[in-house]
Write a protein that holds these residues in place. Structure first.
Motif, PDB file in Angstrom:
ATOM      1  N   ARG A 180       0.831  -1.213   0.000  1.00 41.80           N
ATOM      2  CA  ARG A 180       0.000   0.000   0.000  1.00 41.80           C
ATOM      3  C   ARG A 180       0.863   1.260   0.000  1.00 41.80           C
ATOM      4  NH1 ARG A 180      -4.906  -0.362   4.026  1.00 41.80           N
ATOM      5  NH2 ARG A 180      -5.445   1.509   2.887  1.00 41.80           N
ATOM      6  N   VAL A 181       1.880   1.300   0.839  1.00 40.78           N
ATOM      7  CA  VAL A 181       2.760   2.475   0.889  1.00 40.78           C
ATOM      8  C   VAL A 181       3.495   2.640  -0.443  1.00 40.78           C
ATOM      9  CG1 VAL A 181       4.862   3.406   1.969  1.00 40.78           C
ATOM     10  CG2 VAL A 181       3.003   2.507   3.399  1.00 40.78           C
ATOM     11  N   PHE A 182       3.979   1.529  -1.003  1.00 42.81           N
ATOM     12  CA  PHE A 182       4.661   1.588  -2.307  1.00 42.81           C
ATOM     13  C   PHE A 182       3.746   2.211  -3.356  1.00 42.81           C
ATOM     14  CE2 PHE A 182       5.322  -0.475  -6.461  1.00 42.81           C
ATOM     15  CZ  PHE A 182       6.618  -0.063  -6.740  1.00 42.81           C
ATOM     16  N   GLN A 183       2.492   1.764  -3.410  1.00 45.12           N
ATOM     17  CA  GLN A 183       1.565   2.287  -4.418  1.00 45.12           C
ATOM     18  C   GLN A 183       1.147   3.724  -4.114  1.00 45.12           C
ATOM     19  OE1 GLN A 183       1.536   0.926  -7.077  1.00 45.12           O
ATOM     20  NE2 GLN A 183       1.739  -1.277  -6.819  1.00 45.12           N
ATOM     21  N   GLU A 184       0.975   4.059  -2.850  1.00 51.47           N
ATOM     22  CA  GLU A 184       0.639   5.451  -2.497  1.00 51.47           C
ATOM     23  C   GLU A 184       1.747   6.399  -2.946  1.00 51.47           C
ATOM     24  OE1 GLU A 184      -0.133   5.111   1.696  1.00 51.47           O
ATOM     25  OE2 GLU A 184      -2.175   4.339   1.342  1.00 51.47           O
ATOM     26  N   ARG A 185       2.987   5.973  -2.804  1.00 52.97           N
ATOM     27  CA  ARG A 185       4.107   6.808  -3.257  1.00 52.97           C
ATOM     28  C   ARG A 185       4.096   6.994  -4.759  1.00 52.97           C
ATOM     29  NH1 ARG A 185       8.582   4.172   0.741  1.00 52.97           N
ATOM     30  NH2 ARG A 185       8.061   5.441   2.552  1.00 52.97           N
ATOM     31  N   ARG A 186       3.467   6.090  -5.463  1.00 55.14           N
ATOM     32  CA  ARG A 186       3.350   6.198  -6.917  1.00 55.14           C
ATOM     33  C   ARG A 186       2.086   6.951  -7.330  1.00 55.14           C
ATOM     34  NH1 ARG A 186       7.170   3.697  -9.605  1.00 55.14           N
ATOM     35  NH2 ARG A 186       5.999   3.826 -11.534  1.00 55.14           N
ATOM     36  N   GLY A 187       1.324   7.466  -6.362  1.00 50.63           N
ATOM     37  CA  GLY A 187       0.141   8.272  -6.667  1.00 50.63           C
ATOM     38  C   GLY A 187      -1.177   7.537  -6.600  1.00 50.63           C
ATOM     39  N   PHE A 188      -1.174   6.261  -6.205  1.00 45.58           N
ATOM     40  CA  PHE A 188      -2.427   5.516  -6.078  1.00 45.58           C
ATOM     41  C   PHE A 188      -3.130   5.895  -4.779  1.00 45.58           C
ATOM     42  CE2 PHE A 188      -0.369   3.026  -9.267  1.00 45.58           C
ATOM     43  CZ  PHE A 188      -1.381   2.410  -9.988  1.00 45.58           C
ATOM     44  N   ARG A 189      -4.467   5.951  -4.837  1.00 46.15           N
ATOM     45  CA  ARG A 189      -5.282   6.278  -3.677  1.00 46.15           C
ATOM     46  C   ARG A 189      -6.394   5.262  -3.529  1.00 46.15           C
ATOM     47  NH1 ARG A 189      -1.382   8.317  -2.504  1.00 46.15           N
ATOM     48  NH2 ARG A 189      -0.798  10.473  -2.756  1.00 46.15           N
ATOM     49  N   GLU A 190      -6.752   4.984  -2.281  1.00 44.98           N
ATOM     50  CA  GLU A 190      -7.853   4.060  -1.999  1.00 44.98           C
ATOM     51  C   GLU A 190      -9.173   4.689  -2.429  1.00 44.98           C
ATOM     52  OE1 GLU A 190     -10.090   2.038   1.838  1.00 44.98           O
ATOM     53  OE2 GLU A 190      -7.991   2.622   2.049  1.00 44.98           O
ATOM     54  N   VAL A 191      -9.977   3.900  -3.166  1.00 45.95           N
ATOM     55  CA  VAL A 191     -11.288   4.397  -3.595  1.00 45.95           C
ATOM     56  C   VAL A 191     -12.440   3.527  -3.105  1.00 45.95           C
ATOM     57  CG1 VAL A 191     -10.425   5.649  -5.602  1.00 45.95           C
ATOM     58  CG2 VAL A 191     -11.109   3.267  -5.857  1.00 45.95           C
ATOM     59  N   ASP A 192     -12.153   2.300  -2.694  1.00 45.95           N
ATOM     60  CA  ASP A 192     -13.209   1.413  -2.210  1.00 45.95           C
ATOM     61  C   ASP A 192     -12.559   0.212  -1.534  1.00 45.95           C
ATOM     62  OD1 ASP A 192     -15.742   0.436  -1.694  1.00 45.95           O
ATOM     63  OD2 ASP A 192     -16.277   0.097  -3.788  1.00 45.95           O
ATOM     64  N   ALA A 193     -13.343  -0.503  -0.757  1.00 43.88           N
ATOM     65  CA  ALA A 193     -12.861  -1.720  -0.114  1.00 43.88           C
ATOM     66  C   ALA A 193     -14.043  -2.642   0.138  1.00 43.88           C
ATOM     67  CB  ALA A 193     -12.159  -1.399   1.194  1.00 43.88           C
ATOM     68  N   LEU A 194     -13.791  -3.941   0.090  1.00 45.67           N
ATOM     69  CA  LEU A 194     -14.781  -4.959   0.414  1.00 45.67           C
ATOM     70  C   LEU A 194     -14.130  -6.015   1.291  1.00 45.67           C
ATOM     71  CD1 LEU A 194     -16.607  -5.474  -3.015  1.00 45.67           C
ATOM     72  CD2 LEU A 194     -17.547  -4.413  -0.958  1.00 45.67           C
ATOM     73  N   PRO A 195     -14.908  -6.622   2.196  1.00 50.40           N
ATOM     74  CA  PRO A 195     -14.327  -7.641   3.076  1.00 50.40           C
ATOM     75  C   PRO A 195     -13.821  -8.850   2.299  1.00 50.40           C
ATOM     76  CG  PRO A 195     -16.498  -6.955   3.866  1.00 50.40           C
ATOM     77  CD  PRO A 195     -16.313  -6.351   2.495  1.00 50.40           C
ATOM     78  N   VAL A 196     -12.710  -9.384   2.779  1.00 50.74           N
ATOM     79  CA  VAL A 196     -12.164 -10.637   2.251  1.00 50.74           C
ATOM     80  C   VAL A 196     -13.116 -11.762   2.639  1.00 50.74           C
ATOM     81  CG1 VAL A 196     -10.294 -12.320   2.546  1.00 50.74           C
ATOM     82  CG2 VAL A 196      -9.761  -9.881   2.341  1.00 50.74           C
ATOM     83  N   VAL A 197     -13.423 -12.656   1.703  1.00 48.91           N
ATOM     84  CA  VAL A 197     -14.140 -13.890   2.023  1.00 48.91           C
ATOM     85  C   VAL A 197     -13.049 -14.926   2.297  1.00 48.91           C
ATOM     86  CG1 VAL A 197     -15.673 -15.695   1.162  1.00 48.91           C
ATOM     87  CG2 VAL A 197     -16.132 -13.284   0.587  1.00 48.91           C
ATOM     88  N   PRO A 198     -12.920 -15.382   3.548  1.00 46.89           N
ATOM     89  CA  PRO A 198     -11.807 -16.282   3.879  1.00 46.89           C
ATOM     90  C   PRO A 198     -11.883 -17.617   3.139  1.00 46.89           C
ATOM     91  CG  PRO A 198     -12.930 -15.496   5.863  1.00 46.89           C
ATOM     92  CD  PRO A 198     -13.760 -15.085   4.691  1.00 46.89           C
ATOM     93  N   TRP A 199     -10.729 -18.198   2.909  1.00 48.50           N
ATOM     94  CA  TRP A 199     -10.599 -19.523   2.312  1.00 48.50           C
ATOM     95  C   TRP A 199      -9.719 -20.355   3.247  1.00 48.50           C
ATOM     96  CZ3 TRP A 199      -8.427 -15.049   0.414  1.00 48.50           C
ATOM     97  CH2 TRP A 199      -7.032 -14.970   0.427  1.00 48.50           C
ATOM     98  N   PRO A 200      -9.718 -21.664   3.135  1.00 49.67           N
ATOM     99  CA  PRO A 200      -8.865 -22.479   4.001  1.00 49.67           C
ATOM    100  C   PRO A 200      -7.395 -22.064   3.866  1.00 49.67           C
ATOM    101  CG  PRO A 200     -10.450 -23.860   2.874  1.00 49.67           C
ATOM    102  CD  PRO A 200     -10.572 -22.489   2.271  1.00 49.67           C
ATOM    103  N   GLY A 201      -6.777 -21.766   4.985  1.00 48.36           N
ATOM    104  CA  GLY A 201      -5.392 -21.313   4.978  1.00 48.36           C
ATOM    105  C   GLY A 201      -5.235 -19.821   4.771  1.00 48.36           C
TER     106      GLY A 201
END
Length: 194
Positions: free
Chosen positions: A156-177
């Motif tokens: 996330r920090v690497f991409q933010e330094r390249r100008g990327f910004r968070e625009v949305d998020a959704l919960p992870v659906v867990p999988w085994p492991g």
């Protein structure tokens, strides 16, 4: 270091790095397709050898130095409009990712970016991202997008330094492991910014 288009002979390494970039989700999905003595990585290699599909050697660029692969990026333009009609046909663990992709139709999508641990800190990821930006511009895209796990602070920090910004998020659906616990985060960058 040089960047070049991946070839079928790179499929095994592409599969390994793709699974690494995907927080283990690709390996889980490949394990569901494995038959007989096939390992998940065997299935991933077969998928990387395909001529079509989001994970195909045709969408991958690799960075190498003195013949040794250091990292890779899988990137391409998302469809516009983005089809969600068949969402229920996708495994539940993939559905949040597809929903986020649908938020940025037509953008240049960084599906996976990964480097070998021994190649980190050497500018490999930056070179690959610069190549992706050049590809996006060449294809007439004005926006780049990617999805990262919320707790992957390094990415996330690497991409933010390249100008990327968070625009949305959704919960992870867990999988085994699953070791990714919180959200998938959609980040975008308008080209010509950052």
């Amino acid at each position: 270091m040089q960047i070049r288009q991946a070839v079928k002979a790179n499929a095994r390494e592409l599969a390994y790095l793709f699974s690494l970039a995907g927080e283990g989700l690709p390996e889980y999905l490949w394990s569901q397709r494995a038959k007989g003595n096939e390992s998940p990585l065997d299935v991933g290699e077969q998928r990387a050898r395909r001529e079509e599909g989001g994970f195909s050697y045709r969408h991958a660029q690799i960075c190498s130095h003195r013949g040794r692969l250091m990292g890779m990026i899988v990137d391409y333009r998302l469809p516009d409009p983005y089809p969600l009609a068949d969402l229920t046909d996708s495994p539940s663990v993939v559905q949040p990712l597809r929903r986020l992709e649908a938020r940025v139709p037509g953008s240049w999508y960084i599906r996976a970016l990964a480097t070998y641990e021994t190649s980190r800190g050497k500018g490999v990821a930056s070179l690959l991202m610069s190549q992706a930006e050049a590809s996006a511009i060449a294809e007439g895209c004005d926006e780049m997008s990617l999805i990262v796990a919320s707790e992957n602070r390094v990415a996330r920090v690497f991409q933010e330094r390249r100008g990327f910004r968070e625009v949305d998020a959704l919960p992870v659906v867990p999988w085994p492991g699953c070791q990714t616990g919180e959200d998938w985060v959609l980040m975008t960058r308008r080209l010509g910014e950052g």
